[in-house]
Design an enzyme around this catalytic site. Structure first.
Site, PDB file in Angstrom:
ATOM      1  N   TYR A   1      -1.919 -10.698   4.613  1.00 43.14           N
ATOM      2  CA  TYR A   1      -1.937  -9.053   4.829  1.00 43.14           C
ATOM      3  C   TYR A   1      -4.026  -8.710   4.850  1.00 43.14           C
ATOM      4  CZ  TYR A   1      -1.138  -3.940   4.409  1.00 43.14           C
ATOM      5  OH  TYR A   1      -1.046  -2.526   4.690  1.00 43.14           O
TER       6      TYR A   1
ATOM      7  N   LYS B   1       0.225  -9.575   8.154  1.00 43.67           N
ATOM      8  CA  LYS B   1       0.036  -8.439   8.788  1.00 43.67           C
ATOM      9  C   LYS B   1      -1.014  -8.142   9.183  1.00 43.67           C
ATOM     10  CE  LYS B   1       1.094  -4.343   7.225  1.00 43.67           C
ATOM     11  NZ  LYS B   1       1.373  -3.631   6.438  1.00 43.67           N
TER      12      LYS B   1
ATOM     13  N   ILE C   1       5.461  -4.945  10.229  1.00 48.95           N
ATOM     14  CA  ILE C   1       5.958  -3.925   8.714  1.00 48.95           C
ATOM     15  C   ILE C   1       5.514  -2.413   8.868  1.00 48.95           C
ATOM     16  CG2 ILE C   1       4.498  -3.904   6.528  1.00 48.95           C
ATOM     17  CD1 ILE C   1       5.153  -7.009   7.018  1.00 48.95           C
TER      18      ILE C   1
ATOM     19  N   ARG D   1      -9.324   0.036   4.457  1.00 48.82           N
ATOM     20  CA  ARG D   1      -8.917  -0.154   2.974  1.00 48.82           C
ATOM     21  C   ARG D   1      -9.641  -1.444   2.511  1.00 48.82           C
ATOM     22  NH1 ARG D   1      -4.991   4.116   1.045  1.00 48.82           N
ATOM     23  NH2 ARG D   1      -3.375   3.996   2.753  1.00 48.82           N
TER      24      ARG D   1
ATOM     25  N   THR E   1       0.852  -0.899   0.318  1.00 49.15           N
ATOM     26  CA  THR E   1      -0.299  -0.444  -0.093  1.00 49.15           C
ATOM     27  C   THR E   1       1.436   1.327   0.102  1.00 49.15           C
ATOM     28  OG1 THR E   1      -1.692  -1.216   1.264  1.00 49.15           O
ATOM     29  CG2 THR E   1      -2.372   1.436   1.554  1.00 49.15           C
TER      30      THR E   1
ATOM     31  N   TYR F   1     -12.365  -4.395  -1.945  1.00 52.32           N
ATOM     32  CA  TYR F   1     -13.698  -3.463  -2.961  1.00 52.32           C
ATOM     33  C   TYR F   1     -15.095  -4.766  -3.543  1.00 52.32           C
ATOM     34  CZ  TYR F   1     -17.190  -1.091  -6.272  1.00 52.32           C
ATOM     35  OH  TYR F   1     -17.544  -0.149  -6.713  1.00 52.32           O
TER      36      TYR F   1
END
Length: 294
Positions: free
Chosen positions: A133, A161, A203, A138, A44, A107
């Protein structure tokens, strides 16, 4: 290689929005010098959303070239279409990449079964180690601990993550997975607490400009020395928070330019430069953190 401070690397661009090789080399050298444990290329923070797939691949490979075996490179390979994620992952096989970081499909908001089948399909099509992740803010979907546990049984899915910022997730996941399954924070503000509760590292966005400090925090914390870890982290708290006043990587790119690590803070639309208000907050944060200019 996947414990401690791992940087979610920015992607430096020139004034026309093309990749700046000189700045990328400077960033890689900076992390090698400061003993960052690994680099995540094109996650990202690396602006994966505004790069073409060929650019994505080329930047990861350029980062690998510039690293020259001095630091492990983890490639971001997530996509909201499973076939695309598989295709991207396969492009890095036998390249020298150490692992893949694969974000949950964004999405389209799959079910937990859809998430399981997505990551299972990727796992079955590569030998590369896979780090899940999870960043619901997001992506619009949340990879729940029970699904993480199912996925942890697949041999090349080695960790997650976890970027919810919800510290209760750590124990929920730890109770369901084997001890060798990696739990890595994706939230700088809570990363130290995450490690204290049993995580293995972070991270980090902050590590882009505070690599030495993030390495020290993680090193102390992993040895159980939370007095020294918290002393350093206290200086960085304003920075951790200021980096998300506007959407990542707007603030971190502005700061990386400010301290001389990159030449331009260029972003591709629809991302725009940091506002005057954000710049003032960032200035205050780096003064409080006592970050060195380069």
């Amino acid at each position: 290689m996947f414990t401690g401070s791992i940087v979610a690397l920015i992607t430096p661009m020139d004034e026309k929005g093309q990749i700046c090789r000189a700045s990328l080399k400077k960033l890689v050298d900076y992390h090698v010098f400061n003993n960052t444990k690994a680099i995540v290329s094109i996650g990202t923070t690396g602006e994966s959303a505004t790069l073409s797939q060929e650019e994505h691949i080329n930047i990861v490979m350029l980062t690998l070239e510039l690293a020259d075996n001095r630091i492990p490179i983890i490639a971001g390979t997530g996509a909201n279409a499973t076939t695309e994620a598989i295709s991207l992952t396969k492009r890095f096989e036998k390249s020298g990449i150490s692992a893949c970081l694969t974000v949950t499909p964004y999405y389209n908001r799959p079910t937990q079964e859809g998430l399981y089948q997505h990551f299972k399909a990727i796992s079955e099509n590569t030998d590369l180690p896979q780090i899940l992740y999870n960043v619901p803010s997001r992506t619009g979907c949340d990879l729940l601990p029970e699904t993480v546990a199912r996925l942890s049984n697949l041999s090349n899915i080695i960790g997650i993550k976890e970027a919810t910022g919800d510290l209760s997730r750590i124990n929920k996941i730890k109770e369901l997975v084997e001890n060798d399954f990696l739990l890595i924070s994706g939230d700088d503000t809570t990363a130290l607490d995450f490690i204290q509760l049993g995580g293995q590292g972070v991270i980090s966005v902050t590590a882009n400009i505070a690599a030495k400090e993030m390495v020290q925090i993680c090193s102390y914390a992993l040895k159980g020395d939370f007095v020294n870890a918290r002393s350093i982290n206290k200086r960085l708290i304003l920075l951790h928070e200021a980096l998300f006043i506007e959407p990542n990587p707007i603030p971190i790119k502005w700061l990386a330019k400010k301290i001389g690590l990159i030449k331009y803070d260029t972003l591709r639309l629809p991302m725009t430069s940091a506002s005057n208000y954000t710049q003032l907050k960032l200035e205050k944060a780096i003064q409080h953190a006592n970050i060195t200019k380069y």
